[in-house]
Design a protein around this motif. Structure first.
Motif, PDB file in Angstrom:
ATOM      1  N   MET A   1      -0.252  -1.446  -2.455  1.00 41.25           N
ATOM      2  CA  MET A   1       0.009  -2.598  -1.567  1.00 41.25           C
ATOM      3  C   MET A   1       1.350  -2.434  -0.844  1.00 41.25           C
ATOM      4  O   MET A   1       1.437  -2.626   0.358  1.00 41.25           O
ATOM      5  CB  MET A   1       0.000  -3.880  -2.403  1.00 41.25           C
ATOM      6  N   HIS A   2       2.382  -2.023  -1.623  1.00 35.64           N
ATOM      7  CA  HIS A   2       3.702  -1.886  -1.031  1.00 35.64           C
ATOM      8  C   HIS A   2       3.692  -0.845   0.092  1.00 35.64           C
ATOM      9  O   HIS A   2       4.224  -1.073   1.174  1.00 35.64           O
ATOM     10  CB  HIS A   2       4.719  -1.501  -2.105  1.00 35.64           C
ATOM     11  N   ALA A   3       3.040   0.292  -0.177  1.00 36.38           N
ATOM     12  CA  ALA A   3       2.968   1.358   0.831  1.00 36.38           C
ATOM     13  C   ALA A   3       2.210   0.877   2.066  1.00 36.38           C
ATOM     14  O   ALA A   3       2.561   1.211   3.202  1.00 36.38           O
ATOM     15  CB  ALA A   3       2.285   2.590   0.237  1.00 36.38           C
ATOM     16  N   ILE A   5       1.998  -2.252   3.117  1.00 38.58           N
ATOM     17  CA  ILE A   5       2.847  -3.179   3.865  1.00 38.58           C
ATOM     18  C   ILE A   5       3.832  -2.396   4.729  1.00 38.58           C
ATOM     19  O   ILE A   5       4.072  -2.725   5.887  1.00 38.58           O
ATOM     20  CB  ILE A   5       3.585  -4.146   2.905  1.00 38.58           C
ATOM     21  N   GLN A   6       4.380  -1.319   4.173  1.00 45.01           N
ATOM     22  CA  GLN A   6       5.316  -0.491   4.941  1.00 45.01           C
ATOM     23  C   GLN A   6       4.653   0.138   6.163  1.00 45.01           C
ATOM     24  O   GLN A   6       5.247   0.201   7.238  1.00 45.01           O
ATOM     25  CB  GLN A   6       5.899   0.590   4.053  1.00 45.01           C
ATOM     26  N   VAL A 244       2.252 -12.502   1.960  1.00 47.89           N
ATOM     27  CA  VAL A 244       2.350 -11.174   2.568  1.00 47.89           C
ATOM     28  C   VAL A 244       3.204 -11.166   3.842  1.00 47.89           C
ATOM     29  O   VAL A 244       4.000 -10.249   4.057  1.00 47.89           O
ATOM     30  CB  VAL A 244       0.937 -10.617   2.871  1.00 47.89           C
ATOM     31  N   GLN A 247       7.004 -10.763   3.394  1.00 51.39           N
ATOM     32  CA  GLN A 247       7.306  -9.394   2.934  1.00 51.39           C
ATOM     33  C   GLN A 247       7.250  -8.419   4.101  1.00 51.39           C
ATOM     34  O   GLN A 247       8.091  -7.537   4.249  1.00 51.39           O
ATOM     35  CB  GLN A 247       6.268  -8.945   1.904  1.00 51.39           C
ATOM     36  N   HIS A 251      10.274  -6.045   5.932  1.00 54.38           N
ATOM     37  CA  HIS A 251      10.224  -4.593   6.067  1.00 54.38           C
ATOM     38  C   HIS A 251      10.475  -4.117   7.497  1.00 54.38           C
ATOM     39  O   HIS A 251      10.686  -2.940   7.720  1.00 54.38           O
ATOM     40  CB  HIS A 251       8.869  -4.053   5.597  1.00 54.38           C
TER      41      HIS A 251
END
Ligand SMILES: [Zn+2]
Length: 257
Positions: A1-3, A5-6, A244, A247, A251
């Motif tokens: 998920m983090h990747a 979002i990036q 989301v 966040q 980023h």
């Protein structure tokens, strides 16, 4: 998920022209019931035994304004009783940083404006709840909350006609002015399209996504569950908008813009 979002953050940081399409899922995070168009506050039928699409239709407003207003008032009270959430504020921040970022919303709650989205770059395709206007003499009334305390339907204080909100009811056409603004912007093209909390069953939601893809643009979706649109987007971020979106905006650091 983090990747993921990036990935979306990087694409948005690179993009100049961005279209964010928002639907009921965004306002659900404010506590509003999700509804399809204006309707799904209810599942199926009203206590009169009518499909909600019939109760909340243009013809019903003219034939039996009290009945139509009974359900309009529920939507009105729900919207007045809640507030924009972190997702609305994050989008307003994105629009501040990106002067080419537009918001197209299916929601009638007015939360984008309340959160600070500029009206010049906001298209409310299903209209808004306020101000009410008289169906006979067009006189406007800014007293939605007050009218909801009184017997329904609300009446014009000049001519006694029935007041209505400038929303698109079932069996009514989308507002030409808003459609025109959307077509103008679509013709100019978008580098990135982000769909947030929409089930995308309307052509004017799906079309911008497909157009961006055809033009080599980036497409993404934020939704707790996969839906119709998920097959057509580059990235599907599974989650709620209020969680989301902030966040995502964090980023997009200002030095990348
Ligand atoms: Zn009037």
């Amino acid at each position: 998920m983090h990747a993921q979002i990036q990935l979306v953050a990087q694409a948005l940081a690179r993009a100049e022209r961005i279209l964010v399409i928002t639907g009921a899922g965004l306002s659900a995070d404010s506590g509003l019931p999700t509804y399809r168009g204006l309707g799904g506050l209810y599942n199926g039928h009203t206590e009169e035994g009518l499909p909600i699409e019939a109760a909340l239709s243009g013809p019903m407003l003219r034939r039996d304004p009290a009945l139509c207003w009974k359900y309009l008032a529920e939507i009105g009270r729900a919207c007045l009783g809640a507030r924009p959430n972190a997702g609305h504020f994050a989008l307003a921040e994105l629009q501040r940083r990106k002067p080419g970022c537009w918001v197209l919303t299916q929601n009638v709650d007015g939360y984008h404006r309340a959160a600070g989205s500029p009206v010049q770059r906001l298209i409310e395709i299903h209209g808004e709840l306020s101000p009410l206007f008289c169906m006979d003499c067009r006189q406007r009334s800014f007293e939605l909350a007050e009218h909801l305390q009184r017997p329904l339907p609300p009446r014009c204080d000049r001519c006694g006609g029935v007041l209505r909100p400038p929303v698109v009811l079932f069996e009514e056409l989308l507002p030409e002015a808003e459609l025109g603004r959307l077509q103008t912007q679509l013709a100019l093209g978008f580098d990135a399209v982000l769909a947030v909390g929409t089930s995308a069953s309307f052509a004017y939601i799906v079309e911008p996504v497909l157009r961006a893809r055809r033009g080599g643009g980036f497409t993404a979706e934020i939704n707790p569950q996969a839906g119709e649109l998920s097959a057509f987007v580059d990235v599907h971020l599974e989650g709620g908008a209020a969680d989301v979106l902030p966040q995502l905006i964090r980023h997009i650091s200002s030095d990348k813009i």
